[in-house]
Design a protein around this motif. Sequence first.
Motif, PDB file in Angstrom:
ATOM      1  N   PHE A 193      59.965  34.590  96.191  1.00  0.00           N
ATOM      2  CA  PHE A 193      60.171  34.586  97.639  1.00  0.00           C
ATOM      3  C   PHE A 193      61.154  33.491  98.050  1.00  0.00           C
ATOM      4  N   ILE A 194      61.026  32.318  97.426  1.00  0.00           N
ATOM      5  CA  ILE A 194      61.940  31.224  97.744  1.00  0.00           C
ATOM      6  C   ILE A 194      63.364  31.579  97.316  1.00  0.00           C
ATOM      7  N   ASP A 195      63.481  32.224  96.175  1.00  0.00           N
ATOM      8  CA  ASP A 195      64.802  32.554  95.642  1.00  0.00           C
ATOM      9  C   ASP A 195      65.472  33.693  96.405  1.00  0.00           C
ATOM     10  N   LYS A 196      64.717  34.743  96.735  1.00  0.00           N
ATOM     11  CA  LYS A 196      65.292  35.939  97.329  1.00  0.00           C
ATOM     12  C   LYS A 196      65.011  36.100  98.821  1.00  0.00           C
ATOM     13  N   ALA A 229      48.519  35.395 101.070  1.00  0.00           N
ATOM     14  CA  ALA A 229      47.777  34.523 100.156  1.00  0.00           C
ATOM     15  C   ALA A 229      48.529  33.219  99.921  1.00  0.00           C
ATOM     16  N   LEU A 230      49.850  33.310  99.856  1.00  0.00           N
ATOM     17  CA  LEU A 230      50.656  32.106  99.673  1.00  0.00           C
ATOM     18  C   LEU A 230      50.648  31.224 100.917  1.00  0.00           C
ATOM     19  N   ARG A 272      59.153  24.044  99.261  1.00  0.00           N
ATOM     20  CA  ARG A 272      60.145  24.871  99.950  1.00  0.00           C
ATOM     21  C   ARG A 272      59.536  26.118 100.578  1.00  0.00           C
ATOM     22  N   PHE A 273      58.386  26.548 100.055  1.00  0.00           N
ATOM     23  CA  PHE A 273      57.760  27.728 100.653  1.00  0.00           C
ATOM     24  C   PHE A 273      57.371  27.451 102.105  1.00  0.00           C
ATOM     25  N   PHE A 274      57.134  26.207 102.445  1.00  0.00           N
ATOM     26  CA  PHE A 274      56.791  25.851 103.826  1.00  0.00           C
ATOM     27  C   PHE A 274      57.905  26.270 104.781  1.00  0.00           C
ATOM     28  N   LEU A 275      59.154  26.044 104.378  1.00  0.00           N
ATOM     29  CA  LEU A 275      60.282  26.430 105.230  1.00  0.00           C
ATOM     30  C   LEU A 275      60.415  27.951 105.306  1.00  0.00           C
TER      31      LEU A 275
END
Length: 215
Positions: A22-25, A59-60, A105-108
């Motif tokens: 998810f972070i990458d794409k 879930a994330l 980074r998932f927070f952003l």
Amino acid sequence: MTRHQSEAERRTQIMRAARAVFIDKGFMAARMQDVARRARLSKGALYFYFPSKRDLFYALVEDEQRVTLSFLQLAEQDPRPATIKLLDLGRQYLDYFAGLKSPPRFFLLMTEMAIRDEEIRDRVQAIHQHFVRQLADIIAQGQAQGEFGTIDPIAAAQLLKAFVDGLAGQSAVGIRPDVERLSTDGIRLIFEGLGLTPRTPAKKADPPTIIAEAG
């Protein structure tokens, strides 16, 4: 011989792979097939744990907030004065964001998707409100015990939550908090600005004013 993984371990494996994808794409471009490939699992195994990409993203989102919410849950059970609990909470959040092995980074990404997607926004807002309510309860407890002056607990909690979100956002772009500075003058500045510094306890005949939690 490959060790058999428990369901919890397999779920963690999938979520770790999904976070990276998810972070990458980005959420929209990411496919469940990409996650399965990253986790080295079949798509069937992936769908067994998460019926859809959206369920996996939810879930994330919950996992992203799990640690920070756990600090509050422990504080609620802490018998010490509210002032001490809030100071400890501040230091815990500083230590947590300073000690992360990789930027969150998932927070952003979560924040970006909350802007674009109503269902995800509802999830993020629900977690935010839960955090604020728990923090406001601690502040109200301090008022009831004569530790804090008269201030709206919800307003104070919202500002403190903004402080935590700011730490997360900065950490996500590689700016780690200066724990030594922020845990002394930084926390004192916030507490004094909010009127949360300890005061002389009121007399029994003149109890401190307690402002009820809104909504």
